[in-house]
Motif scaffolding. Sequence first.
Motif, PDB file in Angstrom:
ATOM      1  N   GLY A  46      -0.030  -5.237  -0.500  1.00 47.36           N
ATOM      2  CA  GLY A  46       1.318  -4.649  -0.533  1.00 47.36           C
ATOM      3  C   GLY A  46       2.157  -5.028   0.679  1.00 47.36           C
ATOM      4  N   LEU A  47       1.525  -5.047   1.865  1.00 52.69           N
ATOM      5  CA  LEU A  47       2.288  -5.382   3.070  1.00 52.69           C
ATOM      6  C   LEU A  47       2.801  -6.817   3.004  1.00 52.69           C
ATOM      7  CD1 LEU A  47       0.514  -3.936   6.234  1.00 52.69           C
ATOM      8  CD2 LEU A  47       2.759  -3.418   5.359  1.00 52.69           C
ATOM      9  N   ILE A  66      -0.663 -14.251  -0.882  1.00 54.03           N
ATOM     10  CA  ILE A  66      -0.688 -13.120  -1.834  1.00 54.03           C
ATOM     11  C   ILE A  66      -1.598 -13.454  -3.017  1.00 54.03           C
ATOM     12  CG2 ILE A  66       0.736 -11.846  -3.498  1.00 54.03           C
ATOM     13  CD1 ILE A  66       3.002 -12.009  -1.388  1.00 54.03           C
ATOM     14  N   TRP A  67      -1.475 -14.688  -3.491  1.00 54.56           N
ATOM     15  CA  TRP A  67      -2.306 -15.126  -4.627  1.00 54.56           C
ATOM     16  C   TRP A  67      -3.791 -15.056  -4.255  1.00 54.56           C
ATOM     17  CZ3 TRP A  67      -5.662 -19.300  -5.432  1.00 54.56           C
ATOM     18  CH2 TRP A  67      -6.063 -19.496  -6.749  1.00 54.56           C
ATOM     19  N   VAL A  68      -4.101 -15.520  -3.044  1.00 59.40           N
ATOM     20  CA  VAL A  68      -5.502 -15.497  -2.592  1.00 59.40           C
ATOM     21  C   VAL A  68      -5.999 -14.054  -2.480  1.00 59.40           C
ATOM     22  CG1 VAL A  68      -7.031 -16.040  -0.641  1.00 59.40           C
ATOM     23  CG2 VAL A  68      -5.313 -17.703  -1.376  1.00 59.40           C
ATOM     24  N   PHE A  69      -5.166 -13.177  -1.915  1.00 62.50           N
ATOM     25  CA  PHE A  69      -5.542 -11.753  -1.781  1.00 62.50           C
ATOM     26  C   PHE A  69      -5.797 -11.150  -3.155  1.00 62.50           C
ATOM     27  CE2 PHE A  69      -4.830  -9.682   2.500  1.00 62.50           C
ATOM     28  CZ  PHE A  69      -4.955 -10.856   3.213  1.00 62.50           C
ATOM     29  N   ILE A 101       6.532  11.861  -4.748  1.00 66.70           N
ATOM     30  CA  ILE A 101       5.280  11.712  -3.998  1.00 66.70           C
ATOM     31  C   ILE A 101       4.311  10.706  -4.642  1.00 66.70           C
ATOM     32  CG2 ILE A 101       4.229  13.764  -5.064  1.00 66.70           C
ATOM     33  CD1 ILE A 101       2.866  14.273  -2.334  1.00 66.70           C
ATOM     34  N   LEU A 102       4.212  10.716  -5.970  1.00 70.66           N
ATOM     35  CA  LEU A 102       3.243   9.829  -6.614  1.00 70.66           C
ATOM     36  C   LEU A 102       3.661   8.362  -6.417  1.00 70.66           C
ATOM     37  CD1 LEU A 102       0.694   9.581  -8.319  1.00 70.66           C
ATOM     38  CD2 LEU A 102       2.095   9.768 -10.360  1.00 70.66           C
ATOM     39  N   GLY A 103       4.939   8.087  -6.636  1.00 72.35           N
ATOM     40  CA  GLY A 103       5.435   6.712  -6.469  1.00 72.35           C
ATOM     41  C   GLY A 103       5.270   6.241  -5.035  1.00 72.35           C
ATOM     42  N   ASP A 104       5.596   7.117  -4.097  1.00 68.24           N
ATOM     43  CA  ASP A 104       5.471   6.745  -2.684  1.00 68.24           C
ATOM     44  C   ASP A 104       4.012   6.505  -2.306  1.00 68.24           C
ATOM     45  OD1 ASP A 104       8.137   6.970  -2.493  1.00 68.24           O
ATOM     46  OD2 ASP A 104       8.182   8.575  -1.005  1.00 68.24           O
ATOM     47  N   PHE A 105       3.130   7.342  -2.875  1.00 67.19           N
ATOM     48  CA  PHE A 105       1.703   7.171  -2.559  1.00 67.19           C
ATOM     49  C   PHE A 105       1.207   5.825  -3.077  1.00 67.19           C
ATOM     50  CE2 PHE A 105      -2.813   7.568  -3.645  1.00 67.19           C
ATOM     51  CZ  PHE A 105      -3.318   7.887  -2.402  1.00 67.19           C
ATOM     52  N   LYS A 106       1.649   5.471  -4.274  1.00 62.60           N
ATOM     53  CA  LYS A 106       1.210   4.185  -4.842  1.00 62.60           C
ATOM     54  C   LYS A 106       1.715   3.034  -3.980  1.00 62.60           C
ATOM     55  CE  LYS A 106       0.922   5.298  -9.731  1.00 62.60           C
ATOM     56  NZ  LYS A 106       1.559   5.040 -11.010  1.00 62.60           N
ATOM     57  N   ARG A 107       2.969   3.118  -3.613  1.00 63.43           N
ATOM     58  CA  ARG A 107       3.579   2.040  -2.822  1.00 63.43           C
ATOM     59  C   ARG A 107       2.860   1.887  -1.477  1.00 63.43           C
ATOM     60  NH1 ARG A 107       8.732  -0.605  -2.048  1.00 63.43           N
ATOM     61  NH2 ARG A 107       8.891  -1.056   0.156  1.00 63.43           N
ATOM     62  N   ALA A 108       2.691   3.028  -0.785  1.00 67.11           N
ATOM     63  CA  ALA A 108       2.020   2.979   0.514  1.00 67.11           C
ATOM     64  C   ALA A 108       0.560   2.577   0.325  1.00 67.11           C
ATOM     65  CB  ALA A 108       2.114   4.338   1.194  1.00 67.11           C
TER      66      ALA A 108
END
Lengths: 451, 421
Positions: A110-111, A99-102, B81-88
């Motif tokens: 995020g994944l 994660i740090w490298v990314f 929707i905004l929060g979900d969009f950011k997360r995804a």
Amino acid sequence: MDSENLVRTESLADVISEQAAVLLSMLSRPVVVRQIIIAIIIVLFAWLFSRQTQQWRARRQSSDVVEPANPPLLMRLYRESLREIVTPLLALVLLNIAIWVFEQLSYPKGLLEDLTTWIIIWLVYRIIVTLLRVRFDSEARPFRNRIVTPIFLFLLFIQFLAIWPGTVALAQFSITIGTLAFPFVNLVLSLIVLYVFIITAWLIEQLMELTLPQRLNIESGLVESVATLTRYSILAIGIIVSLSLLGLNFTSLAIVAGGLSVGIGIGLQDIVANFVSGIVLLFEQSLRPGDVIELDGRISQVERISLRATVVRTRTNEEVIIPNAAFTTQQIKNLTKSERLVQVIVPVSVSYHSNPEIVRKLTVETSLNHPLILHTPEPQLVFKGYGESSLDFNLLVSIDQPELSVKIKSDLYYMLWQTFAENDITIPFPQRDLNLGDGWDNLVAGMQGSQ
Amino acid sequence: MEIVTNWRTCPKKQLLLGILLLLVLAGCQIDQDDQSLGGSVILWHSWPPEKAAVLEEAIAQFEEINPEVDVIVVDLPSEQILGDFKRAGYNGLGPGLLLGRNSWIGELADDGLIRPIEPYISAETLSSSSNRSLVTYRDQQYGLPIFLEPRALYYNTELVTNPPNTLSDLLTEASTGNRVALVPRFEEAYWGIQAFGDGLFDAEGRFTLASSGFEEWLNWLSNAQNEPGVILSIDDPSLLDLFINGEIAYYVADPNKQKQMPDFIDEDTPFEYGVRPLPGGPTGDSGPLLSAETMMLYAYSTENQNRTAAALAMFLANRQQGIRFLRDIDLVPANPTINVDPRIYPVPNGFARQVRTAVVLPNEIPAQSFLAAGNRAYTSVLSGTASPADAVCSFGLEVIGIMNYTAEDVLLPQGCRFVDE
């Protein structure tokens, strides 16, 4: 929420194909593939490293000194931890480095961050399982299988749904059977509720069986019956609650049940009869786990009573599953219904030369020497009568373990033979006087003539 | 002991093999370089069901024209929707096309989650200057507006025959029994500022507080709240109820409120409403904030996904689809080539006329902090804790802090001193 009333009515195949399209669409993005490949490499590396470490330890131990058979708790904890926790722990460390490298490379990560949560859940699961195994050994297995593992899987599932871009479409999907539509969310929710009820019922049953006999000083058989009844009651409530969460109308359910009852009456009458008998047995308490019964001339002990059948264990240690209807339609002898005290009758015969009083004294004393024969009520030797070649008695002894009556009887035969032998008391065998009339003289004359 | 594992029996290896196969399969999908449209496009929106149904119709038409394209429409709750969009989005799993507010552009572009529409959509497609301003952030265009949603004046046609053109006429109406209701918060009641001055920003986006008319507008509101026929309340649902029940004649709201207006109540209490631009003031027309439902492209889509999403966006913003949305859901299309005829579309026409004088807030301004500062000015004046001049000065200093303006960037009112640290 504006869109909360919007429920999709596509078929299951449409939803699956849509979810597959979402998956492929996401997997065609380099940013996603990059994260997945890194995640696979990390988990694979952690797993291989852990495996290699274990193999290395095993090789070292085999060439070292012999270890104690029962190592102390802390040592077991250390060993189990090494085996169970290294993989997720190492994966977690590597993942944070990735994660740090990314982050340094300004790549989306995020994944990988979400995967960290998965690994933490996995780590916590492994820690709990290890602690349970070290502390309780195999006793903890039902607890692990029924509670810890499903909760762990459920948390992973929730975490997956939180990440998965097709979750909203899934949540709006509804499975249609005839005119009934079951929203996917309600379906999942009702399954969860049903699971919670099943586990609660199981836990309460275990708790009752474990604590009530000591606390209330009541028979374990009675507790088992009450616990079973409680479990089934909670399960019934669970089924009703989960069905209502599905949005099922109980009036229409009653109509369907009414229609089905004809079919049940014809096709499933045996099962229904057994089911009803099971409920009668549990309520009536005519039979309880632990009871010793005699059915069709066989003595066996009741192991457990379920709604359809009862499991009994015979003296030859065979488990026999008997449909419950057999107990409500046949005559059964319950040897321990109100109390466990049973009288065993041992026939005894001695020769006419023996003094009955001495025989009585010896048999009673011998009986009392057996550890399983009760002193109260005292063994008795009942004079039955004068036989053809013996004085006949019945030795009556009381025991509180009816399932061992055959063994005790056999022990008594051995012991009495020994006592009679030591005290010159003869156990007679049948003697017959033959009166041949004139035949005897003719026979003797014939024999002399031939000589 | 040697343990021999078999691929066919080891579940872990099977799982790994499955994932690799899936990646290879997906890899085969990674863009070919041709310009044809194809594949799946995921579109997220938070439209209410009746609006979503029209959208689905338009999308079905797009899929019919482009049979190789599969549009997967996902509707999310508006607050989510905004929060979900950011997360995804941070995962790389965002939708190819997002339908949302133009005010999200600055935030999402800063986070690197949306991309400029060029080269997939030419900036010339945004044919009007207001459309361009709505989606411009740091000199690049980040979206394609589909509807314009300015606030305007709803009036009850049973009570009002000749709606007012000016603020003083509005007060006269209120005093004669045709009550007026408005929400006294910065975003909802921004419209009066321009009626008393030049507005808060000039054409170049400079902060022109001194000549804005903000102080005069706050002064007018402060006086108006004492009038018996004027209701200033932040309880918007109650104001809407009062309007629907015929207890107030004028109500300031955006076009989305139309769906909450009943077509007909009963024969005794008929309800009909009209919409017209908000009344102007001494220096000109009213200028409500202009917002737009905007289509934005996800930053981490593939070339093919971007191309297809852009084609879908242009299709939804074209003239024919604009007319469809105007006809079916009474919303003002952003496409300036569409004539919102007052005879056919009397209500949307009211909003369309208001668009001409509406104000676009530059996307460089952090909307939340800016609106919060404005709200404090309204509240302090209307609650009597500050004079309009003091409230405007405090607001100006706050905005200077938010935007890191220097003394040259701003023109503060007299008596309000800029403290440069």
